[in-house]
Motif scaffolding. Structure first.
Motif, PDB file in Angstrom:
ATOM      1  N   LEU A  10       5.574 -47.387 -19.029  1.00 42.34           N
ATOM      2  CA  LEU A  10       6.258 -48.657 -19.249  1.00 42.34           C
ATOM      3  C   LEU A  10       5.467 -49.813 -18.638  1.00 42.34           C
ATOM      4  O   LEU A  10       4.844 -49.663 -17.584  1.00 42.34           O
ATOM      5  CB  LEU A  10       7.655 -48.617 -18.631  1.00 42.34           C
ATOM      6  N   TYR A  11       5.518 -50.952 -19.294  1.00 42.63           N
ATOM      7  CA  TYR A  11       4.875 -52.198 -18.873  1.00 42.63           C
ATOM      8  C   TYR A  11       3.356 -52.155 -18.989  1.00 42.63           C
ATOM      9  O   TYR A  11       2.704 -53.184 -18.862  1.00 42.63           O
ATOM     10  CB  TYR A  11       5.256 -52.577 -17.432  1.00 42.63           C
ATOM     11  N   HIS A  12       2.781 -51.005 -19.239  1.00 42.23           N
ATOM     12  CA  HIS A  12       1.335 -50.877 -19.266  1.00 42.23           C
ATOM     13  C   HIS A  12       0.771 -51.033 -20.671  1.00 42.23           C
ATOM     14  O   HIS A  12       1.499 -51.107 -21.650  1.00 42.23           O
ATOM     15  CB  HIS A  12       0.920 -49.535 -18.659  1.00 42.23           C
ATOM     16  N   ARG A  13      -0.560 -51.078 -20.739  1.00 39.06           N
ATOM     17  CA  ARG A  13      -1.298 -51.222 -21.996  1.00 39.06           C
ATOM     18  C   ARG A  13      -2.391 -50.150 -22.055  1.00 39.06           C
ATOM     19  O   ARG A  13      -2.782 -49.589 -21.014  1.00 39.06           O
ATOM     20  CB  ARG A  13      -1.985 -52.588 -22.073  1.00 39.06           C
ATOM     21  N   PRO A  14      -2.942 -49.897 -23.229  1.00 45.04           N
ATOM     22  CA  PRO A  14      -4.090 -48.989 -23.310  1.00 45.04           C
ATOM     23  C   PRO A  14      -5.240 -49.395 -22.400  1.00 45.04           C
ATOM     24  O   PRO A  14      -5.973 -48.537 -21.887  1.00 45.04           O
ATOM     25  CB  PRO A  14      -4.484 -49.072 -24.789  1.00 45.04           C
ATOM     26  N   GLU A  15      -5.398 -50.718 -22.175  1.00 44.38           N
ATOM     27  CA  GLU A  15      -6.508 -51.195 -21.343  1.00 44.38           C
ATOM     28  C   GLU A  15      -6.453 -50.645 -19.919  1.00 44.38           C
ATOM     29  O   GLU A  15      -7.498 -50.590 -19.238  1.00 44.38           O
ATOM     30  CB  GLU A  15      -6.510 -52.729 -21.301  1.00 44.38           C
ATOM     31  N   HIS A  16      -5.288 -50.249 -19.456  1.00 42.27           N
ATOM     32  CA  HIS A  16      -5.205 -49.668 -18.115  1.00 42.27           C
ATOM     33  C   HIS A  16      -5.996 -48.363 -18.002  1.00 42.27           C
ATOM     34  O   HIS A  16      -6.396 -47.968 -16.913  1.00 42.27           O
ATOM     35  CB  HIS A  16      -3.748 -49.439 -17.725  1.00 42.27           C
ATOM     36  N   SER A 115      14.462 -58.473 -22.618  1.00 40.74           N
ATOM     37  CA  SER A 115      13.349 -57.666 -22.136  1.00 40.74           C
ATOM     38  C   SER A 115      13.238 -57.806 -20.619  1.00 40.74           C
ATOM     39  O   SER A 115      13.941 -58.618 -20.000  1.00 40.74           O
ATOM     40  CB  SER A 115      12.045 -58.108 -22.804  1.00 40.74           C
ATOM     41  N   THR A 116      12.348 -57.023 -20.026  1.00 40.41           N
ATOM     42  CA  THR A 116      12.093 -57.142 -18.593  1.00 40.41           C
ATOM     43  C   THR A 116      10.586 -57.231 -18.358  1.00 40.41           C
ATOM     44  O   THR A 116       9.778 -56.749 -19.166  1.00 40.41           O
ATOM     45  CB  THR A 116      12.651 -55.942 -17.805  1.00 40.41           C
ATOM     46  N   THR A 117      10.232 -57.857 -17.246  1.00 37.64           N
ATOM     47  CA  THR A 117       8.845 -57.903 -16.798  1.00 37.64           C
ATOM     48  C   THR A 117       8.815 -57.454 -15.347  1.00 37.64           C
ATOM     49  O   THR A 117       9.860 -57.190 -14.745  1.00 37.64           O
ATOM     50  CB  THR A 117       8.261 -59.323 -16.924  1.00 37.64           C
ATOM     51  N   LEU A 118       7.623 -57.372 -14.786  1.00 40.34           N
ATOM     52  CA  LEU A 118       7.477 -57.009 -13.378  1.00 40.34           C
ATOM     53  C   LEU A 118       6.913 -58.179 -12.596  1.00 40.34           C
ATOM     54  O   LEU A 118       5.949 -58.818 -13.033  1.00 40.34           O
ATOM     55  CB  LEU A 118       6.556 -55.795 -13.221  1.00 40.34           C
ATOM     56  N   HIS A 119       7.520 -58.471 -11.451  1.00 40.68           N
ATOM     57  CA  HIS A 119       7.000 -59.492 -10.552  1.00 40.68           C
ATOM     58  C   HIS A 119       5.605 -59.047 -10.098  1.00 40.68           C
ATOM     59  O   HIS A 119       5.452 -57.948  -9.541  1.00 40.68           O
ATOM     60  CB  HIS A 119       7.926 -59.642  -9.354  1.00 40.68           C
ATOM     61  N   PRO A 120       4.569 -59.869 -10.328  1.00 42.89           N
ATOM     62  CA  PRO A 120       3.193 -59.421 -10.065  1.00 42.89           C
ATOM     63  C   PRO A 120       2.961 -58.885  -8.659  1.00 42.89           C
ATOM     64  O   PRO A 120       2.387 -57.805  -8.489  1.00 42.89           O
ATOM     65  CB  PRO A 120       2.358 -60.678 -10.330  1.00 42.89           C
ATOM     66  N   GLY A 121       3.387 -59.634  -7.642  1.00 44.16           N
ATOM     67  CA  GLY A 121       3.146 -59.203  -6.267  1.00 44.16           C
ATOM     68  C   GLY A 121       3.859 -57.912  -5.925  1.00 44.16           C
ATOM     69  O   GLY A 121       3.279 -57.001  -5.316  1.00 44.16           O
ATOM     70  N   LEU A 122       5.117 -57.808  -6.312  1.00 38.25           N
ATOM     71  CA  LEU A 122       5.886 -56.602  -6.034  1.00 38.25           C
ATOM     72  C   LEU A 122       5.369 -55.425  -6.850  1.00 38.25           C
ATOM     73  O   LEU A 122       5.394 -54.281  -6.386  1.00 38.25           O
ATOM     74  CB  LEU A 122       7.368 -56.841  -6.325  1.00 38.25           C
ATOM     75  N   ALA A 123       4.894 -55.699  -8.065  1.00 37.03           N
ATOM     76  CA  ALA A 123       4.339 -54.632  -8.901  1.00 37.03           C
ATOM     77  C   ALA A 123       3.071 -54.059  -8.280  1.00 37.03           C
ATOM     78  O   ALA A 123       2.847 -52.844  -8.318  1.00 37.03           O
ATOM     79  CB  ALA A 123       4.050 -55.159 -10.297  1.00 37.03           C
ATOM     80  N   VAL A 124       2.241 -54.913  -7.719  1.00 36.05           N
ATOM     81  CA  VAL A 124       1.011 -54.440  -7.077  1.00 36.05           C
ATOM     82  C   VAL A 124       1.353 -53.437  -5.983  1.00 36.05           C
ATOM     83  O   VAL A 124       0.739 -52.361  -5.886  1.00 36.05           O
ATOM     84  CB  VAL A 124       0.200 -55.617  -6.501  1.00 36.05           C
ATOM     85  N   ASP A 125       2.322 -53.752  -5.167  1.00 40.70           N
ATOM     86  CA  ASP A 125       2.676 -52.876  -4.054  1.00 40.70           C
ATOM     87  C   ASP A 125       3.260 -51.557  -4.548  1.00 40.70           C
ATOM     88  O   ASP A 125       2.935 -50.486  -4.040  1.00 40.70           O
ATOM     89  CB  ASP A 125       3.674 -53.584  -3.135  1.00 40.70           C
ATOM     90  N   LEU A 142      -2.612 -57.203 -16.411  1.00 39.46           N
ATOM     91  CA  LEU A 142      -2.509 -56.605 -17.743  1.00 39.46           C
ATOM     92  C   LEU A 142      -1.082 -56.212 -18.117  1.00 39.46           C
ATOM     93  O   LEU A 142      -0.795 -55.949 -19.290  1.00 39.46           O
ATOM     94  CB  LEU A 142      -3.390 -55.352 -17.832  1.00 39.46           C
ATOM     95  N   LEU A 143      -0.194 -56.145 -17.139  1.00 39.07           N
ATOM     96  CA  LEU A 143       1.173 -55.703 -17.404  1.00 39.07           C
ATOM     97  C   LEU A 143       1.850 -56.613 -18.420  1.00 39.07           C
ATOM     98  O   LEU A 143       1.626 -57.826 -18.445  1.00 39.07           O
ATOM     99  CB  LEU A 143       1.977 -55.681 -16.103  1.00 39.07           C
ATOM    100  N   ARG A 144       2.709 -56.040 -19.252  1.00 40.68           N
ATOM    101  CA  ARG A 144       3.372 -56.809 -20.300  1.00 40.68           C
ATOM    102  C   ARG A 144       4.880 -56.577 -20.260  1.00 40.68           C
ATOM    103  O   ARG A 144       5.376 -55.711 -19.531  1.00 40.68           O
ATOM    104  CB  ARG A 144       2.833 -56.418 -21.670  1.00 40.68           C
ATOM    105  N   ALA A 145       5.609 -57.371 -21.015  1.00 41.87           N
ATOM    106  CA  ALA A 145       7.067 -57.235 -21.080  1.00 41.87           C
ATOM    107  C   ALA A 145       7.445 -55.909 -21.723  1.00 41.87           C
ATOM    108  O   ALA A 145       6.707 -55.351 -22.535  1.00 41.87           O
ATOM    109  CB  ALA A 145       7.661 -58.395 -21.875  1.00 41.87           C
ATOM    110  N   GLN A 146       8.626 -55.418 -21.333  1.00 41.58           N
ATOM    111  CA  GLN A 146       9.109 -54.139 -21.831  1.00 41.58           C
ATOM    112  C   GLN A 146      10.464 -54.315 -22.499  1.00 41.58           C
ATOM    113  O   GLN A 146      11.363 -54.944 -21.929  1.00 41.58           O
ATOM    114  CB  GLN A 146       9.239 -53.142 -20.663  1.00 41.58           C
ATOM    115  N   ALA A 147      10.618 -53.768 -23.701  1.00 40.09           N
ATOM    116  CA  ALA A 147      11.916 -53.798 -24.380  1.00 40.09           C
ATOM    117  C   ALA A 147      12.906 -52.929 -23.626  1.00 40.09           C
ATOM    118  O   ALA A 147      12.525 -51.947 -22.978  1.00 40.09           O
ATOM    119  CB  ALA A 147      11.766 -53.308 -25.819  1.00 40.09           C
ATOM    120  N   PRO A 148      14.194 -53.244 -23.668  1.00 40.71           N
ATOM    121  CA  PRO A 148      15.193 -52.466 -22.936  1.00 40.71           C
ATOM    122  C   PRO A 148      15.447 -51.105 -23.580  1.00 40.71           C
ATOM    123  O   PRO A 148      15.227 -50.926 -24.780  1.00 40.71           O
ATOM    124  CB  PRO A 148      16.445 -53.343 -23.012  1.00 40.71           C
TER     125      PRO A 148
END
Length: 232
Positions: A10-16, A115-125, A142-148
């Motif tokens: 979730l929230y990720h892309r192939p580029e990861h 949809s939901t996204t991730l807070h960048p700083g909190l996501a890093v941790d 690279l993180l992107r929005a996620q459908a519910p």
């Protein structure tokens, strides 16, 4: 022509998975990293199934995190690799098993469109806490929005019951409790444990590359022996 299929979470892309894919391709391995975010678990699994069906022979398929839910529902694979991923049984979903840790839940931001996204700083941790700073920052960018609803999806097929599988426990994971990972790992035929966080494809991609090379070698060797025997 895919020998390896890499399925993101979730929230990720192939580029990861770009570094892992590039390293495998230098060996001559065919690698496909399908884009998910199709709106539901069923649609995501169908997208991966299409890649598997197009392969000339059953590929090795790796699923990370939610990607485990996705690969559980597909057919026709040679080997499954669950990387800190969900190995679901009948009637189960990622959400019903306890899914995200509280730390990851705290990073989730609800958007007006549902949809939901991730807070960048909190996501890093939560996702990349053990990764070098520049790599973690790039991955978060690279993180992107996620459908519910994807995490509540229930697969209709359970491929791990009929296909060899390897589970990789990420013992320092802050996104999915390692104890839950160990419970799910008991359903697989082989278990490895790494002292990494949730996303070793960012911080330690060589670990994944070496594992996949090992599994590909095991898979290819019997075929070569058979070919030699046949030609004699």
């Amino acid at each position: 022509m895919a020998a390896v299929v890499l399925v993101h979470g979730l929230y990720h892309r192939p580029e990861h998975f770009a570094v892992v894919a590039e390293k495998l391709r230098t060996d001559g391995t065919e690698v496909v990293v399908p884009e998910l975010h199709r709106g539901s678990l069923a649609a995501d699994s169908a997208a991966v199934q299409a890649v598997i069906d197009a392969a000339p022979e059953p590929p090795l398929v790796l699923g990370h995190s939610y990607g485990g839910s996705v690969i559980t529902g597909v057919r026709g694979t040679a080997h499954l690799v669950y990387l800190a991923a969900f190995v679901l049984d009948t009637g189960e979903s990622a959400a019903s098993l306890g899914g995200a840790s509280q730390q990851l839940k705290d990073a989730i931001v609800a958007e007006p469109d549902g949809s939901t996204t991730l807070h960048p700083g909190l996501a890093v941790d939560a996702l990349y806490g053990d990764c070098p700073g520049p790599l973690a920052a790039r991955a978060a960018g690279l993180l992107r929005a996620q459908a519910p609803g994807c995490g509540r999806g229930v697969p209709q097929h359970h491929s791990w019951k009929e296909t060899p599988s390897t589970y990789v426990i990420c013992a320092q994971d802050r996104a999915i409790d390692p104890s839950l990972q160990r419970t799910m790992a008991s359903r697989c035929t082989d278990v490895r444990e790494w002292q990494t966080g949730h996303s070793p494809f960012v911080g330690q991609p060589d670990l994944i590359v070496e594992l996949l090379r090992e599994l590909l070698t095991i898979r290819i060797a019997p075929r070569r022996i058979q070919e030699v025997t046949t030609t004699r």
